[in-house]
Design a protein around this motif. Structure first.
Motif, PDB file in Angstrom:
ATOM      1  N   PHE B  30       0.863  -1.186   0.000  1.00 35.08           N
ATOM      2  CA  PHE B  30       0.000   0.000   0.000  1.00 35.08           C
ATOM      3  C   PHE B  30       0.892   1.227   0.000  1.00 35.08           C
ATOM      4  O   PHE B  30       1.762   1.385   0.861  1.00 35.08           O
ATOM      5  N   PRO B  51      -0.064  -2.017  -8.647  1.00 34.56           N
ATOM      6  CA  PRO B  51      -1.286  -2.669  -9.141  1.00 34.56           C
ATOM      7  C   PRO B  51      -1.017  -4.066  -9.699  1.00 34.56           C
ATOM      8  O   PRO B  51      -1.883  -4.941  -9.602  1.00 34.56           O
ATOM      9  N   GLY B  55      -1.356  -4.861  -5.193  1.00 40.21           N
ATOM     10  CA  GLY B  55      -1.257  -3.853  -4.142  1.00 40.21           C
ATOM     11  C   GLY B  55      -2.139  -2.660  -4.459  1.00 40.21           C
ATOM     12  O   GLY B  55      -2.875  -2.649  -5.444  1.00 40.21           O
ATOM     13  N   VAL B  56      -2.068  -1.657  -3.596  1.00 37.29           N
ATOM     14  CA  VAL B  56      -2.903  -0.467  -3.745  1.00 37.29           C
ATOM     15  C   VAL B  56      -2.008   0.755  -3.835  1.00 37.29           C
ATOM     16  O   VAL B  56      -1.152   0.974  -2.981  1.00 37.29           O
ATOM     17  N   PHE B  57      -2.214   1.549  -4.878  1.00 35.94           N
ATOM     18  CA  PHE B  57      -1.565   2.856  -4.960  1.00 35.94           C
ATOM     19  C   PHE B  57      -2.645   3.901  -4.945  1.00 35.94           C
ATOM     20  O   PHE B  57      -3.617   3.810  -5.694  1.00 35.94           O
ATOM     21  N   ILE B  58      -2.487   4.909  -4.104  1.00 33.50           N
ATOM     22  CA  ILE B  58      -3.445   6.019  -4.155  1.00 33.50           C
ATOM     23  C   ILE B  58      -2.701   7.332  -3.993  1.00 33.50           C
ATOM     24  O   ILE B  58      -1.861   7.484  -3.109  1.00 33.50           O
ATOM     25  N   GLN B  59      -2.969   8.239  -4.938  1.00 28.11           N
ATOM     26  CA  GLN B  59      -2.423   9.592  -4.790  1.00 28.11           C
ATOM     27  C   GLN B  59      -3.470  10.399  -4.061  1.00 28.11           C
ATOM     28  O   GLN B  59      -4.535  10.699  -4.587  1.00 28.11           O
ATOM     29  N   TYR B  60      -3.154  10.728  -2.820  1.00 28.15           N
ATOM     30  CA  TYR B  60      -4.099  11.459  -1.983  1.00 28.15           C
ATOM     31  C   TYR B  60      -4.099  12.946  -2.315  1.00 28.15           C
ATOM     32  O   TYR B  60      -3.257  13.422  -3.086  1.00 28.15           O
ATOM     33  N   GLU B  61      -5.022  13.677  -1.681  1.00 30.04           N
ATOM     34  CA  GLU B  61      -5.155  15.106  -1.947  1.00 30.04           C
ATOM     35  C   GLU B  61      -4.084  15.932  -1.243  1.00 30.04           C
ATOM     36  O   GLU B  61      -3.878  17.097  -1.580  1.00 30.04           O
ATOM     37  N   ASP B  62      -3.423  15.381  -0.275  1.00 30.44           N
ATOM     38  CA  ASP B  62      -2.325  16.085   0.383  1.00 30.44           C
ATOM     39  C   ASP B  62      -1.547  15.098   1.258  1.00 30.44           C
ATOM     40  O   ASP B  62      -1.891  13.917   1.331  1.00 30.44           O
ATOM     41  N   ALA B  65      -3.505  13.570   4.381  1.00 23.08           N
ATOM     42  CA  ALA B  65      -4.326  12.418   4.033  1.00 23.08           C
ATOM     43  C   ALA B  65      -3.445  11.201   3.779  1.00 23.08           C
ATOM     44  O   ALA B  65      -3.792  10.082   4.166  1.00 23.08           O
ATOM     45  N   GLY B  69      -3.878   7.810   5.648  1.00 23.57           N
ATOM     46  CA  GLY B  69      -4.230   6.660   4.823  1.00 23.57           C
ATOM     47  C   GLY B  69      -3.348   5.461   5.046  1.00 23.57           C
ATOM     48  O   GLY B  69      -3.827   4.323   5.102  1.00 23.57           O
TER      49      GLY B  69
END
Lengths: 311, 385, 179
Positions: B30, B51, B55-62, B65, B69
């Motif tokens: 993650f 991916p 797995g998990v990739f997330i581009q957060y807003e800042d 977060a 996260g």
């Protein structure tokens, strides 16, 4: 007699004890507060939804409502001020079998955490956000909130609030939430149904619960007990599922328009991730080719972006 | 071919990318982050690789977060990481504190730039070292590892995950823009050749499990969300059940434990590299990229006949107090070149405690030390100035 | 221990960073040497001054930066003007004759020019000028072995452009100033 009553209470099990941490009762909330009703409807909603309690997690931020997580016998996380949504997003994405609820207040979710809320709605990440809106910061002693009606008094607005408040359902709907509803704590049955709907619905679900705060908000403004405020909600509330959520802001004395304003099926964040990977892997045999051809990929033309209520 | 597994072999690889590969090798699945120079390459690599590894990739807003996260993901049982630079760490600090209090394993990478504020985005510095130790409010034990090459960035990323899992806390990897953007040969061993540590899950039943109960190791056993334990965790001072308990007694039990679980294990956590320490009159103490850029000065000093020893800290926090204290009884003094105006030199001074001289060779970042300055400091220490 | 410090300069978009990456890869992966590559650039992605550097060594590279260069590849006037002063006495200067026109005294250096960008245009893609320059540097400065350089180039460019890049390498490798 008193002893006898206590004995009866002790012997009789609480109807919600499978979902409440009875060892933490009594709770810290004031008498007349709407949070008790909010938690009760949440428990009823979960029961109605039929979700596995072992696979349900609840995340709260800071504030009166932030304490909800601590009273529920679920995997519960009491995080920092405003950050329940990104925390819940990480929890959900890392274990997609979980049903994840965020339970927090208007200040936590829309002031300090406002940015996270609109982005989570935009991503349509599969979490459910319940916002208890009492128009004020209760725990810290009645300071101004981003929901405090124009002209209302608070301890940091002694001359009346001079800022326009947010319309929470409008903001959530405009940001792309899949499900948006508003009820007051006087709408126990409908609120229970909404919570059950959200629990089983994929995508970002948002429920605003308009809730009385007798101790600070009412005391600084119209006065009255929690019960008085509930009665007032009943007279001011109307139900209109077809209302445009962006056009129904709350003020001190207008109608409280309640209903399920948005209930749509949009692809979730995770569905889009999976779709994107599949699409790319089918088109290209290797990473290098994918990189050098990135501009040639056309976006699907049939993708719809809607957040309107007329569905 | 799309690389759907962990890599192994020899690669000519950038430091940031080596870090991402190290994380994947350690089992990180993650990544939550926000773009920032000079750490963005880590996020980009993770976006490409995760991916395909489920797995998990997330581009957060800042960055706020992002940090929240990865804590959430950690509670769901995934090894998680974020990567940023100084400005991002400043934003993350509150939730880093939450991670320390909740004892959530995760890794926070700081590819340091010239600071303060926006500073020098594309060049390097080491001025966030104290921030890594004391950045979030309150007392807690913390671990910071400092790589000086892409290979070590890979290796220490794995170590960082191992420590975070073993001791249950967010671990800092304090790289810098030069190491992050430097490309060198990186040897990636096969998965089975790596030592990977995973957090200790409880073997108790949900009925008997207390989320923050501990034994002499001071480290509670873990239970992840969704496994039926249904326990509470909070940033408030809490008892062994995880329930808020805002009493002095509870605070007196909890906070020292957070500090001591690291302090008691300093011998396991403290990683150093030593050269010519035994016969040295003066010891240069250095860490990260500075440990390479000042090497010519050490060579110059040796040519002049000075007995220079060299101590490199791969683990800066917890600081090796006892080691420095012992050395301070034997040498004329220490020279501490660092790319800030005096942070780790203060720790050396504290440990040397009037036993021997401590000379800081400061640099504000963005460049490298003049060899003459370091040499001059070495000579001064030898001559007792 | 032998060490070779190479500086490559030009402007953004010429593949200056990629060039250094290829040199470093050729040395460390194909020639079994050690190498360390670092880069410097402005905040803009394109058009600004750009430079990269590689240190090639038979042992672990301890000091990774290039304060004095043994070899300078100059692909812009600005790059030439900025970095000629760090080229050591007796060092090798290789420059693009069409892009570096105001020449200074070269009496302390071995200086050789090549119209790399023009060659690249003749091959059909201006973008391979850096590869022409690498071919030239392989022959004239012997920074890495020809096989290593070719291997690293093939590894580092999109496969459909391998042939073009090999031609570019050869054009630079075969070029002789005196022709």
């Amino acid at each position: 007699m008193a002893n006898n009553t206590a004995q009866i209470i002790q012997e009789k099990s609480h109807p919600m004890e499978d979902l409440l941490r009875m060892d933490r009762m009594p709770h810290i909330w004031c008498s007349g507060c709407g949070l008790g009703s909010a938690v009760t409807t949440f428990v009823e909603g979960l029961k109605k939804a039929g979700v596995s309690y072992d696979k349900t997690a609840i995340v709260s931020g800071i504030g009166c409502t932030g304490r909800v997580a601590g009273y529920l016998r679920l995997d519960s996380y009491h995080t920092t001020h405003g950050r329940a949504i990104p925390f819940a997003t990480g929890l959900k994405l890392a274990n997609r079998d979980l049903t994840v609820f965020v339970f927090s207040g208007d200040g936590d979710l829309f002031a300090i955490g406002g940015n996270h809320l609109i982005h989570a709605a935009r991503r349509n990440v599969d979490i459910n956000v319940i916002c208890v809106n009492n128009f004020i910061y209760g725990m810290t002693g009645g300071q101004n909130a981003p929901t405090t009606p124009l002209g209302a008094y608070s301890s940091t607005a002694p001359y009346g609030n001079y800022e326009m408040p947010f319309n929470l359902v409008g903001l959530a709907a405009a940001s792309g939430a899949s499900y948006v509803a508003r009820w007051t704590t006087a709408h126990a049955r409908r609120l229970t149904n909404s919570i059950a709907t959200a629990a089983n619905k994929k995508g970002f679900c948002f429920i605003e619960i308009v809730s009385p705060c007798a101790t600070v908000f009412a005391r600084k403004n119209m006065g009255g007990t929690g019960l008085d405020l509930l009665k007032e909600f009943q007279t001011r509330a109307i139900i209109d599922h077809d209302a445009d959520p962006t056009q129904i802001p709350l003020s001190m004395d207008n109608e409280i328009v309640c209903g399920e304003f948005v209930n749509e099926d949009r692809p979730t964040f995770w569905e889009n991730v999976q779709g994107g990977i599949k699409n790319r892997l089918e088109k290209f045999s290797n990473w290098e080719e994918m990189q050098s051809n990135s501009r040639k990929i056309t976006h699907k033309k049939d993708r719809k972006y809607t957040s309107s209520i007329d569905v | 071919m799309f690389q759907k597994s962990r890599l192994h072999g020899e690669f000519f690889m950038q430091g940031d990318i080596a870090c991402a590969e190290g994380a994947l090798a350690a089992g990180c699945r993650f990544f939550g982050g926000y773009p920032i120079t000079p750490a963005s390459e880590i996020a980009e690599r993770m976006a490409m690789r995760l991916p395909l590894l489920r797995g998990v990739f997330i581009q957060y807003e800042d960055e706020i977060a992002s940090m929240a996260g990865i804590l959430g993901a950690s509670w769901a049982g995934m090894k998680s990481m974020t990567a940023t630079s100084g400005p991002g760490i400043s934003l993350m600090n509150e939730n880093i504190g939450l991670g320390m209090m909740m004892e959530a394993p995760c890794v926070v990478v700081n590819v340091q730039r010239g600071s303060p504020s926006t500073g020098l985005p594309t060049t390097w510095g080491q001025s966030d070292m104290m921030q890594a130790r004391w950045g979030s409010h309150g007392d807690y034990g913390s671990i910071s590892l400092v790589p000086n090459s892409p290979q070590e960035f890979f290796d220490l990323t794995i170590t960082a995950f191992n420590f975070s899992e073993k001791y249950r806390l967010p671990v800092f990897l304090m790289a810098d823009a030069l190491v992050g953007h430097m490309t060198e040969k990186v040897v990636i061993p096969k998965v089975e050749e790596l030592e990977i540590i995973n957090r200790k899950y409880t073997n108790k039943t949900p009925k008997d499990y207390l989320a923050y109960d501990y034994d002499e190791s001071l480290i509670p056993d873990f239970a992840k969300a969704g496994d039926g334990y249904r326990y509470h965790t909070t940033g408030l001072t809490h008892d062994r059940r995880g329930y808020p308990d805002m009493t002095v007694e509870c605070q007196e039990e909890l906070v020292p434990r957070l500090v001591n679980k690291i302090k008691n294990n300093i011998n396991d956590i403290s990683l150093t590299e030593e050269y010519d320490i035994e016969r040295a009159d003066v010891i240069v103490i250095s860490y990260g990229i500075t440990s390479r850029t000042i090497l010519p000065a050490i060579t110059m000093a040796k040519k002049k006949g000075i007995k220079v020893g060299y101590l490199r800290l791969k683990t800066v926090w917890p600081f090796p107090d006892e080691k420095i204290r012992k050395l301070s009884e034997k040498v004329a003094g220490f020279v501490v070149p660092e790319m800030n105006l005096g942070q780790i030199s203060l720790e050396v001074e504290r440990c040397a405690h009037n036993n021997s001289l401590v000379k800081l060779v400061p640099h504000p970042g963005g460049g490298i030390h003049k060899f003459e300055d370091v040499l001059h400091a070495i000579e001064e220490v030898v001559h007792g100035k | 221990m032998s060490e070779l410090r190479v500086k490559i300069s030009g402007f953004g978009g010429q593949g200056i960073i990629l060039s250094a990456f290829i040199v470093g890869k050729a040395a460390s992966i194909y020639d079994q040497q050690h190498s360390s590559m670092t880069q410097a650039y402005g905040p803009e992605a394109r058009g600004g001054a750009c430079s990269s550097q590689v240190v090639i060594s038979s042992k672990n590279v301890e000091y990774p930066l290039v304060n004095t260069a043994d070899v300078l590849l100059a692909m812009s006037q600005e790059g030439y003007d900025t970095f000629l002063p760090i080229l050591k006495k007796g060092g090798i200067l290789l420059y693009d004759t069409d892009l570096v026109e105001n020449l200074r005294s070269h009496k302390d250096f071995i200086a050789k020019g090549i119209p790399a960008t023009r060659f690249a245009e003749e091959l059909g893609k201006k973008i391979v000028a850096n590869i022409v320059m690498l071919g030239f540097a392989t022959k004239q400065a012997k920074i890495v072995s020809p096989d290593a350089m070719k291997g690293a180039i093939a590894d580092s460019v999109p496969s459909k452009f391998t042939d073009l890049n090999m031609k570019a390498f050869q054009a630079g490798y075969d070029y002789n100033e005196e022709q």
